[in-house]
Design a protein around this motif. Structure first.
Motif, PDB file in Angstrom:
ATOM      1  N   SER A  84      29.936 -15.047 -47.036  1.00  0.00           N
ATOM      2  CA  SER A  84      30.276 -14.044 -46.210  1.00  0.00           C
ATOM      3  C   SER A  84      30.107 -14.180 -44.628  1.00  0.00           C
ATOM      4  CB  SER A  84      29.258 -12.764 -46.457  1.00  0.00           C
ATOM      5  OG  SER A  84      27.818 -13.013 -46.500  1.00  0.00           O
ATOM      6  N   GLY A  85      29.813 -15.506 -44.242  1.00  0.00           N
ATOM      7  CA  GLY A  85      29.462 -15.465 -42.939  1.00  0.00           C
ATOM      8  C   GLY A  85      30.487 -16.611 -42.740  1.00  0.00           C
ATOM      9  N   VAL A  86      30.342 -16.949 -41.050  1.00  0.00           N
ATOM     10  CA  VAL A  86      31.197 -17.809 -40.407  1.00  0.00           C
ATOM     11  C   VAL A  86      30.744 -19.307 -40.899  1.00  0.00           C
ATOM     12  CG1 VAL A  86      32.036 -18.794 -38.288  1.00  0.00           C
ATOM     13  CG2 VAL A  86      31.604 -16.542 -38.222  1.00  0.00           C
ATOM     14  N   THR A  87      29.623 -19.876 -40.892  1.00  0.00           N
ATOM     15  CA  THR A  87      29.251 -21.255 -41.173  1.00  0.00           C
ATOM     16  C   THR A  87      29.656 -21.594 -42.398  1.00  0.00           C
ATOM     17  OG1 THR A  87      27.370 -20.843 -39.527  1.00  0.00           O
ATOM     18  CG2 THR A  87      27.557 -22.738 -40.962  1.00  0.00           C
ATOM     19  N   GLU A  88      29.386 -20.892 -43.368  1.00  0.00           N
ATOM     20  CA  GLU A  88      29.572 -21.310 -44.927  1.00  0.00           C
ATOM     21  C   GLU A  88      31.117 -21.355 -45.115  1.00  0.00           C
ATOM     22  OE1 GLU A  88      27.407 -17.144 -45.409  1.00  0.00           O
ATOM     23  OE2 GLU A  88      27.527 -18.877 -43.563  1.00  0.00           O
TER      24      GLU A  88
END
Length: 564
Positions: A525-529
């Motif tokens: 759900s995040g940017v990094t992943e």
């Protein structure tokens, strides 16, 4: 021009002048409450005026077709249509949005009213414009203001991290700075920045800045008295020397300098009928010589020291004998002779000196004579401040004509709660550089303000400018859980998020191994992943999805069919 137009123009110019005076007053008293020389703005309007003159070939002696009414109306229209941080529909929907918009753009409007004043654009040869160049200038200001706003989906975290991280590379690795007092140093540079970001428990130079109440601020004597009262003082700080003697006869002594003192005390005890008590005294003696100048400098007296010794040693059964000079005797060195029963042991003379040494060390180092234990030292100085209340300003010119002669106390060590309780200390203005202590005593909002102040102080020592919004973003991340979260693997990397995000920070192998052992699922759900997986990340345009309103689509199709 007709008479009515002249009167209307005169009225508008008068209102403009009154507004400029009000803007100046607001800047001095409400917006910029410090002595800083400049404020960074998102638009360099002076440069844009120069560009407009060059592009439209407006010379120094060129005539202008601008009128005061035209300038004032167009600037007002610019404020209403372009200088908004919220969409128009939100501004119309709630008065809260309207007020927030006014607050957010107030400084920018003051800046523009100053540079786009009619006198500047019509009379001043260096900034004179024509209608065509003025319209181009207004369009550029509106476009640049809009581009300077943070748009939905913008990576504010990355921008803030870069804005803080890049100038931090210019800071030195180990620096101490004199904080207004010659003997008072504070940690700066990378070590201090690391302490703040990591929310360190143990600081290299913990310090308090103490302000007294208004009636004591200008009294150097009161400042020194309060400093002496809060500074932790033990006997070891005021003695000239100490020694242990075997002096078996309590009515006389082997120390020639003390003979008269001992004999006078023995005579007094005989008059009181305490001869039996003299015979029971220990043959061993602990003798202190106290430096009278140091003692008086700390605000102490022999009577106070004797009372502290009796409280420490406990003289309920009369087993303690203390002989000292009188307070009225003016000597460079004052003598204390202490005999303690029970320390010599039962027949074991070899261990007696060792026990006496332990007792001597405890008396010297563990006996608090006054002060707060954490405050190891204090120093005072005349106030060097940027606070508006402490600066004398000429209201006509705005120039600083002087400073109030206020005094402050700087301490080594912090104990916020204890110092705030002192009757002469202003508990509202005391400053601690320990963010953890502020969180414990005053709460998370005060801790957030302290974080922001300490970051600005460290960066400002190297003339590094970082926009307030970047620093406040960092402070919000560190305090939004109601406590302090360090930017380390033990702090921010312990928040509830997916394994891929955590492993990108630190402890990559350990986090992935633990997650695989427990069968954790990462929702990505995040940017990094998403970047790790090579997918479209939720930032920028990827933050939004296009949704179809089925009802509106059907209604539109039916409308088209009817029109056919």
């Amino acid at each position: 021009m007709e008479q009515s137009e002249v009167e209307e123009t005169a009225k508008m110019l008068e209102q403009e002048y009154e507004q400029l005076l009000q803007d100046r007053e607001d800047l001095r008293t409400k917006i910029i409450q410090s002595t800083q020389n400049s404020v960074n703005m998102p638009i360099n309007v002076q440069r844009l005026i120069w560009n407009a003159r060059q592009q439209f070939q407006v010379k120094i002696h060129s005539k202008t077709d601008l009128t005061p009414k035209y300038i004032i109306d167009r600037v007002k229209d610019l404020f209403e249509t372009k200088l908004n941080v919220y969409p128009e529909n939100r501004l119309r929907s709630s008065s809260l949005f309207t007020q927030a918009n006014l607050d957010a753009t107030k400084l920018m409007k003051i800046y523009l009213r100053h540079l786009l004043a009619t006198k500047h654009l019509i009379q001043n040869r260096e900034t004179r414009l024509t209608k065509e160049s003025f319209e181009w200038l207004l369009g550029e200001i509106g476009n640049r203001f809009e581009s300077s706003l943070v748009h939905p989906g913008e990576m504010v975290g990355c921008i803030g991290a870069q804005s803080i991280g890049e100038p931090a590379t210019q800071m030195t690795l180990n620096t101490f700075h004199s904080a207004g007092v010659g003997t008072k140093n504070v940690t700066l540079g990378v070590p201090r920045l690391k302490e703040i970001i990591n929310v360190a428990t143990t600081l290299k130079t913990p310090s308090l800045r103490i302000f007294l109440k208004d009636e004591f601020l200008e009294s150097k004597t009161e400042v020194m008295n309060v400093g002496n009262e809060i500074e932790y003082t033990t006997l070891s700080q005021i003695i000239a020397n100490s020694a242990i003697y075997y002096d078996p006869d309590p009515t006389t002594t082997i120390i020639e300098a003390d003979r008269m003192l001992v004999e006078n005390d023995a005579e007094e005890q005989r008059e009181l009928g305490n001869e039996a008590k003299l015979e029971m005294l220990s043959p061993w003696l602990i003798r202190f010589e106290i430096d009278a100048n140091k003692m008086r400098g700390k605000g102490l007296s022999l009577e106070k020291i004797e009372n502290k010794l009796l409280d420490k040693l406990g003289d309920e059964d009369g087993s303690i004998n203390i002989i000292r000079n009188l307070d009225a005797e003016l000597r460079e060195k004052m003598v204390f002779r202490i005999r303690i029963q029970g320390l010599e042991g039962e027949g074991d003379m070899a261990t007696t000196p060792m026990r006496l040494r332990e007792a001597e060390s405890a008396i010297l180092n563990e006996l608090p004579l006054k002060g707060i234990k954490q405050i190891t030292k204090y120093s005072w100085a005349q106030l060097i401040t940027s606070q508006e209340d402490d600066i004398i300003v000429d209201k006509q010119t705005g120039k600083i004509t002087g400073r109030s002669k206020h005094y402050i106390i700087e301490t080594d060590g912090v104990e916020l709660k204890g110092v705030m309780c002192h009757q002469k200390v202003n508990h509202k203005t005391i400053i601690s550089n320990s963010v953890r202590e502020i969180l414990t005593v005053l709460g998370v909002e005060a801790a957030r303000n302290s974080l922001l102040r300490e970051l600005r102080f460290v960066l400002g020592a190297y003339n590094i400018y970082v926009n307030y919004r970047h620093l406040s973003t960092l402070c919000d991340i560190m305090t939004n859980k109601g406590t302090l979260t360090a930017i380390t693997r033990h702090g921010i990397n312990r928040i509830d998020s997916g394994a891929l995000r955590k492993c990108s920070f630190e402890e990559t192998v350990e986090i992935l191994l633990e997650s695989s052992m427990h069968g954790e699922v990462d929702p990505l759900s995040g940017v990094t992943e998403n970047i790790i997986m090579g997918q479209l990340a939720p930032y920028g345009t990827g933050s939004f999805d296009i949704m179809i309103d089925a009802k509106a689509l059907n209604a539109n199709q039916q409308e088209m069919l009817r029109n056919q």
